[in-house]
Structures are given as C-alpha cells and as structure tokens.
Design an enzyme around this catalytic site. Structure first.
Site, PDB file in Angstrom:
ATOM      1  N   ASP A 103       0.910  -1.410   0.006  1.00  0.00           N
ATOM      2  CA  ASP A 103       0.171  -0.081   0.119  1.00  0.00           C
ATOM      3  C   ASP A 103       0.914   1.127  -0.169  1.00  0.00           C
ATOM      4  O   ASP A 103       1.948   1.312  -0.002  1.00  0.00           O
ATOM      5  CB  ASP A 103      -0.788  -0.080   1.317  1.00  0.00           C
ATOM      6  CG  ASP A 103      -0.348   0.101   2.528  1.00  0.00           C
ATOM      7  OD1 ASP A 103       0.833  -0.695   2.845  1.00  0.00           O
ATOM      8  OD2 ASP A 103      -0.554   0.809   3.548  1.00  0.00           O
ATOM      9  N   GLU A 170      -0.207  -0.932   5.794  1.00  0.00           N
ATOM     10  CA  GLU A 170       1.108  -0.492   6.480  1.00  0.00           C
ATOM     11  C   GLU A 170       1.339   1.044   6.904  1.00  0.00           C
ATOM     12  O   GLU A 170       1.381   1.756   7.907  1.00  0.00           O
ATOM     13  CB  GLU A 170       2.551  -0.769   5.970  1.00  0.00           C
ATOM     14  CG  GLU A 170       3.753  -0.675   6.752  1.00  0.00           C
ATOM     15  CD  GLU A 170       4.241   0.857   6.533  1.00  0.00           C
ATOM     16  OE1 GLU A 170       5.326   1.047   7.428  1.00  0.00           O
ATOM     17  OE2 GLU A 170       4.115   1.535   5.644  1.00  0.00           O
TER      18      GLU A 170
END
Lengths: 510, 510
Positions: A103, A170
């Site tokens: 991400d 994250e």
C-alpha cells in the site's frame, strides 16, 4: 559465498523488464488511508500474489484480516489481504522471512507533483524514477520478485528457504498484522522455523493500532533509508514512542477575553506553564527520571557514530535552516538515534486559524511525544510523565482540571548487529557497492520490527534500498534507477551470504 | 425635567407597533460579514433612512464610504452606507449625537436556533423577543425611532437637537467610520456642535481596521449590557486592546519528530518557554512594567465595585464552571473592568486537529492579547512587550528566529461619570426602572467611544438597553419586551433630563 556472476549480469540485462514491472505496480492506486481506494489496494495485493506465482512462489495465500475498525467500531470495509508466500522447505537451509508492504501514501497531482501523474512512473534522464510507492515500498518489494525471477527463469535453486509477508495496511496502522505475525510464528504457522528477518524500506509509522483517519494526520513520515545519497546503510535499531494528550478543562465554552480575562483561570495559561517544564531549548528532557533512564555512551559507542557518513550540511539541507542543536555529526546522530527526544506537536481546541480571534479557549488538548531508546519502555515513561504533570499542575493552584492520556506506546527496538544476519548484509553491500555500509539506528518508530523479533525470537535486519532524499511520503517520491538495480543485486547477494555465513556461525551466534 | 406622562403612555399604547417595526428590521438579513448579503445590508440602511424620514427626521443622507478592502486591497464590493440624520437646529438646545448600527452577526438555523428562522422575530410567552439583531443593535436603534414617532405624531418639539450616526459595518470592523467621524466633527460637519454622545448597545469589537474575513473569527463577542438580568446600568469605560503575533521560524517545513527530534531547535519549545513567562495562573501579568502602569484602587474606588449588583453565582453561570480567580465580586469586577488582563488565544501553524500527528512544526505564530486600562496606552504596552519578548528569546539561545507583530492597538476609554450626560442617564433610569443604575466599566474594547470623544471633545455615554443574558452574537439572541418598551421610555426620558440638567450644569462641567 557471493551471488553468482550470472545473477548480477541477469539483473543488469533485465533492468528494463524490472522497471516495467515497477511501472505496473505504481499504476495501482493502492492508498490504504483512502477508503474509496480500498478496491485498488486489494487488486494490488492480488497482482502481487500473481507475480509471486509467476516467479516460482506457487505456495501463497491471501489472508483475510476481516473488517477495518474505527474508534473501536467495525466499519463496512474489508481490510486488504496480507500476501503470504513460501518457497524452499529444505531443513538444512537457512529460512529468511521477508517483510514489505504494497500500500502507499495518498498522492495528488495538485499537491505539487511535477510529473504527469503520481501513479504513472516516470524515469527521468538523471535516473530518478518518480512515482508514488517507487521507494516506499513497491520498489523494494519488487526487488525480491526480481531476485526470484532470475532463479525461476534460470532454474536455479535458491540458497535459502524464503517466507514472504507483504501487507496492504502499513501506511494506515497495520491493523490486524500483529495478531497474524504472532499466530503464524507458532508451530505449524507459515513463519515457524524462520532463522532471520529482513525488512526492506519501511516507514517508521506509529501508532499502528489506530484509525485510517488518524493516520491521515501523519503527513511527514520518513522511512528507513541511507543517511545520505551516497553511502549504503544497514539499520539495527529504531526509537520507540510515547504520545501524550493533556486535556485542560476550564469554562464550559470559549469565553470573551474582554469580559472574562483575569476573572477566571485560563486553560491556555495552565498549559503553557506546564509544557514549558517538559524540555529545554537544547532538547534535554526536563521531566525527572527520563534522561536518567539512558546510560551515557561509551567511547566505543561514540566512535560508531563518528564513523557514520553524515555531515552538518546534510542536516541543514534536510531542514532548510541552520538550527542544529550541536555542531558535530556524532552528537547530532546520537541525539537522533540513541537519546530520547521530546517534541511538542500542537494544541487542539485553541484558536489556530489566520487572524486575531481573541477568545479564552474553554477546553484544550496539548499534545507532545517522547521518542524512546533502550532501556526505556513506554510503560515506565508514561508513569513518570503522568506523575510529573499531575504534580506540576497541582503546584499551579488552578481551579481548572487536567486529564492525561496516552496512545498505546511503542517500545524501542535494538538488534545485535554482530549477528550473522547483519554480517551477511554487510558483505553483500561491500560486494555490490564496493563500500562498507553505515550501521545506523533510526530516529523514527517501526513497531513491526519488535513484533517479529519477539514473536520469532530471531534477529531482524532493516536493509534500506532507497536514499535519504527519496521523499517517501512527499511529492515527487522517487527511487533512483541505480538503487533499484543495485538494490536487487544486494538482496540476492544477501541471500547467498546468509546461506554461507549461517552455516559457519549459526551455532555460535543466535 | 422628566419626560411627559403622555410620552410614557404613548410608548405603552404603541408597544405592538414598535414590535412590528422591530420584526421588519430583523427580517433584513443585514449580515455585514457575509459579502453575499451586502445588498441586504444596503437595503436595511435605506429602510432605516426611510423610517427616520417618516418620523420627522427629513434631513438625512446616506454616506457612501466607497469599496471594502481586504489585506490592503480594494474588493469589488461597496461598503454599506452610513445613515446620517439631524433634527433640531436650535442653538439654545443641547445637541445629542446618537450612534448605533444596523448590521448584524451571521445567524443560521443550523447553529442551534430553537425558533423557526433567526431572521423572523418571535415574541415568546415569557416576553423574550428572539431574532438576530433584536438586541444588537436593531432594538436599541429602533428605540430612538420610537421616541421620534411620538414627537412627530403628536407634533411635540424635541427637547434637544439630535444627530444620528447609524453604520452598517460595525460587526465587521467599522471600515471607514473613523475618518467619517473625524470629518463630520469638524466645523461644517454633520456632528459639529454636538454637546454629548449617547451610544446604545454596541459590541466590544476589536480590531476595527481589518477584513471581514478576519472578523468572522470573532465568534464570541459580548456587548455593552446590564451586568445581570435585573439591574439597569450605564457604562463609563471600556478596556483597550493590544493583540500580538509572535512568529517563530525554525525549519523550512514541518519535520518528522523521529528523525529530527533533539537534533534541531524546535519553534514549539521556544514558544512554550516564552509564553510561560507572560502571565501567572492568577492572572497577574509578568511582563515587567505592565502591572506597574496601573495605580492601585483607592478605598473610594473599591467601594464603587462593591456596590455593583453582581454575584459570584452570576460569574459561575456565565462560564459554566467554578473557576473564579478570586472569590469576591468587587475584586472580580475590578479584574474585569479596571485591571489589565492577558490571554493566550492560540497557535497558528502547529498541529490542531484530532489525533496523534507527530511532526515538529516549522513555523508557528503564537497569539495573545492584553486588555488595557487607563493610563496604559497601546503604544507603551507594545514597546514594553516587544522588548520583553526579544530579551527573553535571546536568553533561550535558540537558533530559530523570532518576529513580533501587533494589530493596530485600541486605547482604553474612560469617561467622567460625574458629567451631566451621565447624571441625565441616571435620573432617567431611576424614573423608568425605579432603581439606581449600576455605573459600570466594560471589560471588552469599543474603540468608537474614544473616536467620538477625541473627535468631538465631548462626554460619551454608553446606555445599555439589553440584559446580560441576551446572547448578542450567539444563537437565540433576544431582547426582552420589557427592555424594549422601558428602554424606549429610558431614551426619551434621557433626552428630557439632558435638556434640563444641561442648562443648569453645562457651564460647570464640560
């Protein structure tokens, strides 16, 4: 054992293939902090899973972590999958667990990107490859895919067993990851039997267990990188963090300062009196007992920092002003890496806009944080801070009330850099870059390092791929072509060195 | 000379007519701070002009003040007209100048109004007349129209010459008004020859010379009112104001506190150190020389405050908490009215939202203000504050830079309450309310009082119509029916008393 020359040549020969794959990865708008982009994050996870399969990691699974929560409540939005993978089951080989994330931070052309589109990778003439996620963390994650491609295509057996853990949250607090790591580290789990962990480029995000909304507030992350543009690094520590909210409540609503000034106790007066006692201009923490938790550096330790490749000019360039507290690099780096620091971040509830509003704020929340280093623990620091604030507030004799809260703290992490895991990284770096890497600690906070270390009871290594000027969460995030290609060589070389060193030293150093 | 009994009866008999006219006035959405409503403000001014004409004030003019400015630049928006009027040119009579304003604060049903529409006056069963502008300042302005209606309809000559000055930008900084007052006070001007000024209900707005945008920030104004719900008041003083901006500049941009914490000087640390030296918990101003400017009260002066109708319960109800600095009303009121006060309002540029953002703000502007009382002047205070801040900042030995700015200051105003203007107001109050009025000073700042006093060199009186709980700038702003009707009687009676007292005392007390 160095990586085969054929591998290094293969990486050079396939640079454009690698960059094309990175271009595809960047094109996924996998912004975990934007709920509208959740489908893009999921698709990016599925694409990554497919890429693993294509390069020979056929044993994968997409782990469903359930629904996202906000302020303790379940949202109607699924968390993106964690991509787990494993290749190699040879009990005689070392097992390396690799962590990364797919991400990215939000990015908008309007924020000042000078390329056409933040999600379209552009390779500039000077070698910079500009695009969101290029360095954080799609480039490094694809570095592993590049290594795997060589072995798969050339039918070479990997020198180690590999385990993969790639998450998609994250940048938004890694919701659910801790529990998964702990579960998979137990006998029968996907990570069980891991001998060491290697993390390439991760943001020092803290706190992790919070909402995506709160996370959007973290605009200025930095990542684990080289200290400057030229010197490779390996990282063996990060600071922890305790984050405090101090709520002072006075009048039920904001008051007119003309009518009520000097008739009632003002929360702002109390807060300024209190926070002026936290830290001195030179950064020394004034709360009793905090500085005393940290031992002074030995001459040997100081020498470590004197050896690092860093200049006062690097600091001045980063901050854009000549405001260093000390004028030598060893102390500056120790202040960043091995001493605690205290920063006051802001006040919620006071006037913060443009212009001359003249109210007395009724309730305010002052916010500050302390970065922690061993042997400090968040728990000990929180107790000390709370005691101090309560004591000092009582001395003020204000009729207002105080409430002290803190986020869930993150303890500092410090690895043994004499471990074979670090030696392998060092030898591999020497081989690829013809330079000794800097052994650094990081000033930010990366709780996942500690989770892996505690869950698996193995050595964890941070192996940065990017440079200090990559601008991970900023506009025009980039990864240099050289760092991507050499970084791929480094990852491969590291695996070969781990395989060799491990055999020799595993017994003597665990 | 009391007002004729016929006048008092007329006011009672025509109460519903007066209230209907107030209903029409309230229906004009004359929000000066909202540029989209500028046409409504203008129409309200024209309506008011027509009302003056209808009740016999045929000599009026609408003064064009030109274009509104913002940050020194001319906007493409005209300022609403100032309505000037005059009636009576008898050189043997006293000339009273009346000031009021016809613009209002913004109001939106959504903000929590419990009536149907903030711009629809609703007369409740308990006598409250709820609507935006009811007490600030349309009710008081129409009080004068009511008085004039009686004299016009009954063909009675007014006991004094009257001059009117009704502006439409009071809630947005009274742009252009000072210059107009100064011009019209000179020989040949509309205000020339004025013997005294009477101001009914005005907000302590400060600073005046600023943009409408900045003014929108002043959400919590208070107005000149009675101290509580029962006791009429006349007001002879207001505090002045110096408003300070302290800009501390460190890094070029916000920094990650993990990477840079303890390596660079932090503006927030500097600001907290500095502002903690401004004021103590008990409201004493710590900047050297400020408290010393103000003489201690004599026993006689203290007795004035002991006589005022105010209780600690009034204060606690207003602020919604038991946080009084002193526990007696005389000291509390002196703290509000005759001592300076210092309040810290906020920080611009620091983190102010919800959540745990952990940056080091790069540049911040701390804001505080000091309310001034005689013989303090804004100029002297500004010099003292600047010197102090520069000296203390130098002591910090921070490498950050400091810049100290202040708004154009407002000096305090204090009138001679032994003047015949005040005696007339006192006798009129006794006649209408059967009570002695409280002689009060106001803690807020109303620069127009001083402008009139200085330009005309005459006594200025603040004669409040509303009560302390009217909520002038808040939701459900109201004027009590009794205050509107008795207030009309009070204004008329005041004119008759001025006419009589003046003749006797004008020579001995100017």
């Amino acid at each position: 054992m160095p990586a085969p020359a054929e591998f290094l040549q293969y990486v050079d020969d396939n640079a454009n293939v690698f960059i094309d794959r990175l271009r595809t990865a960047v094109s996924y708008r996998s912004v975990s902090g934007d709920l509208k982009r959740r489908e893009d994050v999921k698709e990016m996870g599925e694409w990554l899973n497919k890429k693993l399969n294509e390069v020979g990691v056929t044993n994968t699974k997409l782990v469903d972590l359930g629904y996202q929560t906000k302020d303790g409540k379940k949202l109607d939005v699924k968390l993106p999958p964690v991509v787990l993978g494993r290749i190699g089951e040879d009990p005689k080989k070392t097992t390396v667990l690799v962590y990364g994330h797919y991400d990215v931070q939000p990015a908008d052309k309007k924020d000042g990107w000078t390329t056409e589109d933040p999600f379209k990778l552009e390779v500039l003439a000077d070698g910079r490859m500009v695009g969101r996620g290029s360095t954080d963390d799609k480039g490094p994650v694809l570095g592993w895919i590049n290594v795997l491609q060589y072995h798969h295509e050339k039918k070479k057996v990997l020198p180690v067993n590999l385990r993969f853990c790639f998450e998609g949250m994250e940048e938004s607090g890694s919701e659910g990851l801790d529990a998964l790591i702990i579960k998979e580290s137990k006998p029968g789990g996907w990570f069980y039997g891991t001998n060491c962990v290697c993390i390439v480029c991760i943001s020092p995000v803290y706190p992790r267990h919070t909402s995506a909304n709160q996370f959007a507030a973290f605009q200025f992350q930095s990542d684990n990188y080289w200290l400057n543009k030229d010197q490779p690094a390996v990282t063996y520590g990060v600071r922890g963090l305790s984050y405090f909210y101090v709520t002072i409540t006075g009048p039920k609503k904001d008051l007119h300062s003309g009518i009520f000034g000097r008739t009632v106790h003002e929360p702002m007066t109390d807060l300024f009196a209190l926070f002026s006692k936290l830290v001195s201009t030179d950064g020394t923490i004034l709360i009793p007992g905090i500085e005393q938790m940290v031992p002074s550096p030995t001459p040997q330790e100081r020498a470590l920092y004197e050896r690092l490749h860093y200049s006062m000019k690097d600091l001045e360039e980063s901050v854009g002003a000549s405001i260093a507290i000390v004028e030598n690099t060893a102390d500056t780096l120790m202040h960043r890496m091995r001493y605690p620091s205290l920063s006051i971040h802001g006040i919620q509830g006071a006037f913060s806009d443009d212009g001359p509003k003249s109210v007395i704020p009724g309730q305010i929340i002052g916010k500050f944080s302390i970065r922690l280093v061993p042997p400090m623990t968040a728990k000990k620091v929180e107790a000390q801070v709370e005691l101090f604030l309560q004591t000092e507030f009582a001395k003020l004799k204000s009729k207002n009330t105080i409430k002290i809260d803190h986020m869930e703290g993150a303890n500092p992490w410090l690895a043994n850099y004499d471990h074979w895991n670090f030696r392998a990284a060092k030898i591999a770096t020497q081989a690829v870059y013809k330079k000794d890497p800097d052994f650094t600690r990081e000033g930010g906070s990366i709780p996942v390092t500690l989770t892996f270390q505690d869950a698996l009871n193995v050595n964890v290594l941070l192996l940065p791929m990017g440079r200090g000027d990559d601008g991970a969460h900023a506009q025009n995030e980039k990864l240099d072509r050289g760092n991507f290609i050499n970084g791929t060589k480094l990852l491969g070389s590291y695996l070969y060195e781990v395989a060799t060193i491990d055999k020799k030293q595993r017994a003597q150093c665990k």
